[in-house]
Design a protein around this motif. Structure first.
Motif, PDB file in Angstrom:
ATOM      1  N   GLU A   1       3.588   3.376  -5.110  1.00 50.68           N
ATOM      2  CA  GLU A   1       2.554   3.645  -6.106  1.00 50.68           C
ATOM      3  C   GLU A   1       3.537   3.144  -7.674  1.00 50.68           C
ATOM      4  O   GLU A   1       4.552   3.191  -7.868  1.00 50.68           O
ATOM      5  CB  GLU A   1       2.730   4.921  -6.234  1.00 50.68           C
ATOM      6  CG  GLU A   1       1.891   5.482  -5.042  1.00 50.68           C
ATOM      7  CD  GLU A   1       2.085   7.003  -4.995  1.00 50.68           C
ATOM      8  OE1 GLU A   1       2.343   7.800  -6.083  1.00 50.68           O
ATOM      9  OE2 GLU A   1       1.834   7.681  -4.008  1.00 50.68           O
TER      10      GLU A   1
ATOM     11  N   GLY B   1       2.484   3.467 -11.564  1.00 49.17           N
ATOM     12  CA  GLY B   1       2.000   4.193 -12.279  1.00 49.17           C
ATOM     13  C   GLY B   1       2.102   3.673 -13.808  1.00 49.17           C
ATOM     14  O   GLY B   1       2.912   2.828 -14.072  1.00 49.17           O
TER      15      GLY B   1
ATOM     16  N   THR C   1       0.922  -1.138   0.007  1.00 49.66           N
ATOM     17  CA  THR C   1       0.056  -0.181  -0.016  1.00 49.66           C
ATOM     18  C   THR C   1       0.831   1.261   0.103  1.00 49.66           C
ATOM     19  O   THR C   1       0.491   2.573  -0.121  1.00 49.66           O
ATOM     20  CB  THR C   1      -1.045   0.185   1.416  1.00 49.66           C
ATOM     21  OG1 THR C   1      -0.281   0.224   2.614  1.00 49.66           O
ATOM     22  CG2 THR C   1      -1.616  -1.133   1.352  1.00 49.66           C
TER      23      THR C   1
END
Length: 438
Positions: A421, A423, A418
């Motif tokens: 990130e 992308g 979590t």
């Protein structure tokens, strides 16, 4: 002078005289100021602020509250230099910088601290080396500097004792965030170490104490202004801490990364670039180099020739660690019983990470402290950490978790997923060095 009258003057926004500041520091040192009075003064200083003259006065008074190192009898043939970082996640630069600068002719008596909160402590890292003495007596410290050119140690009871008491009070009274008190705390210890030049590495970003550029700029300027007001040549670099520094975090893991870095086996690009920049800047401060190009060439020679690794090995041995530590570091350092890969759930680019929370996750693994009295598990942490901007495929390793047991490893894996990130496009590159103040 009555303590309550000095407190009242600062509470009402007046500028304190040097005599009043000296009285406060004497009270910290000899106990004549109570905990309540000292806490009230710290709060008044936080809320009303202090100008540069007051901060210089507080810094000098706390420096003089204990022993000030004098290196003249040691016959050191070079400048006495140091670097201080405001802390971050995976920041093991001190472990490489001290021996690199030593290999280039400087002498580095580096007084470091232990981790508290999300930032790791350099002393906690070095404690993972069997036998390493982080608080040597003065004779051992002098011999270490003479033979290795560097000694990374902790603050002794004799160095800036007034600062030690004031910081303990600030830590439990919500007065840590004062720029003036931070400045005086850092610089009093550095001045007590008998330095002739100092470089400040002020971190900024989501993993730094200074979360905003404005606060980092204010802190860096305060450190430079006050240090120079106390006759210590100082520069500051503001550097990025929006991602972990290097590819490991955790005490023994970071020591191993430092050994691999110095031996040329593994040099993560951002960590290399920042280490080169900090070392070169310190060589310029110490007048060991006359240009940025010459300083960088000296740093690279110290790394490529193995001279910096030799200085590190000498330091470890002189401070009680194994003579053959750098050759057998993987056998000497403690290892976590559970090592588990954390895999990318999808393809893409690493676009960001919640760096502070990653540091707190290392604490939850046992690699840091929730309170100062907690013990540390040097084995735990993360290695092989993916970097921001790195392309990954589904199933690629994002990191390896090192944990004391399988349940803790599983929980860390779920949490870490979590905090990273991924992308669909490469992020904008943010260089490790943001700006320079002198």
């Amino acid at each position: 002078m009555l303590a309550q009258e000095i407190i009242r003057r600062k509470r009402d926004g007046h500028t304190l005289s040097r005599a009043e500041i000296d009285a406060f520091v004497r009270g910290l040192q000899d106990g004549s100021w109570s905990e309540g009075q000292s806490a009230a003064m710290a709060m008044a200083m936080l809320l009303k602020g202090m100008n540069s003259g007051e901060t210089v006065g507080l810094t000098q008074a706390m420096t003089q509250s204990g022993q000030v190192m004098d290196w003249r009898s040691a016959n050191l043939k070079g400048p006495i230099l140091d670097k201080h970082s405001t802390g971050g996640v995976g920041d093991k630069v001190s472990l490489m910088l001290a021996p690199i600068v030593a290999a280039c002719g400087g002498f580095v008596p580096m007084i470091s601290g232990r981790g508290l909160g999300h930032t790791g402590g350099t002393l906690d890292k070095l404690d993972s080396i069997p036998g390493y003495i982080s608080t040597p007596d003065p004779d051992r410290l002098r011999r270490t500097l003479q033979t290795a050119g560097c000694a990374i140690i902790g603050q002794t009871a004799e160095l800036a004792p007034a600062d030690r008491r004031l910081y303990a009070i600030r830590d439990v009274t919500a007065t840590v965030e004062s720029v003036s008190l931070i400045t005086a705390s850092i610089l009093s210890k550095k001045l007590a170490a008998g330095l002739q030049g100092l470089l400040m590495d002020v971190k900024v970003g989501n993993g730094a104490f200074a979360a905003t550029p404005e606060f980092a700029q204010e802190l860096a300027q305060s450190l430079v202004t006050v240090a120079q007001g106390a006759n210590l040549p100082t520069r500051a670099l503001i550097t990025d801490m929006n991602q972990m520094l290097g590819d490991s975090c955790g005490n023994a893991l970071e020591v191993q990364e430092a050994v691999d870095f110095l031996s040329g086996k593994r040099q993560e690009p951002r960590l290399l670039a920042l280490t080169q920049a900090l070392c070169a800047e310190l060589l310029l401060i110490g007048q060991l180099a006359t240009s940025a190009g010459q300083a960088l060439a000296m740093v690279n020679t110290a790394l490529d020739s193995g001279a910096a690794l030799t200085q590190f090995a000498r330091m470890v041995s002189a401070l009680g660690g194994p003579v053959d530590f750098v050759e057998k570091s993987r056998d000497s350092l403690p290892k976590a019983p559970v090592q588990q890969a954390i895999l990318a759930p999808c393809a893409g680019w690493i676009s960001g990470m919640r760096t502070r929370d990653i540091g707190l996750l290392v604490v939850d693994l046992g690699g840091g402290r929730h309170k100062a009295s907690d013990s540390i598990d040097a084995r735990v942490g993360f290695s092989e950490f993916a970097q921001v901007g790195q392309a990954v495929r589904q199933g690629d390793v994002l990191a390896m978790v090192h944990a004391a047991d399988a349940a803790t490893a599983d929980q860390a894996q779920q949490t870490l997923m979590t905090l990273i990130e991924i992308g669909e496009a490469p992020p904008t590159d943010l260089p490790p060095l943001i700006t320079r103040l002198s």
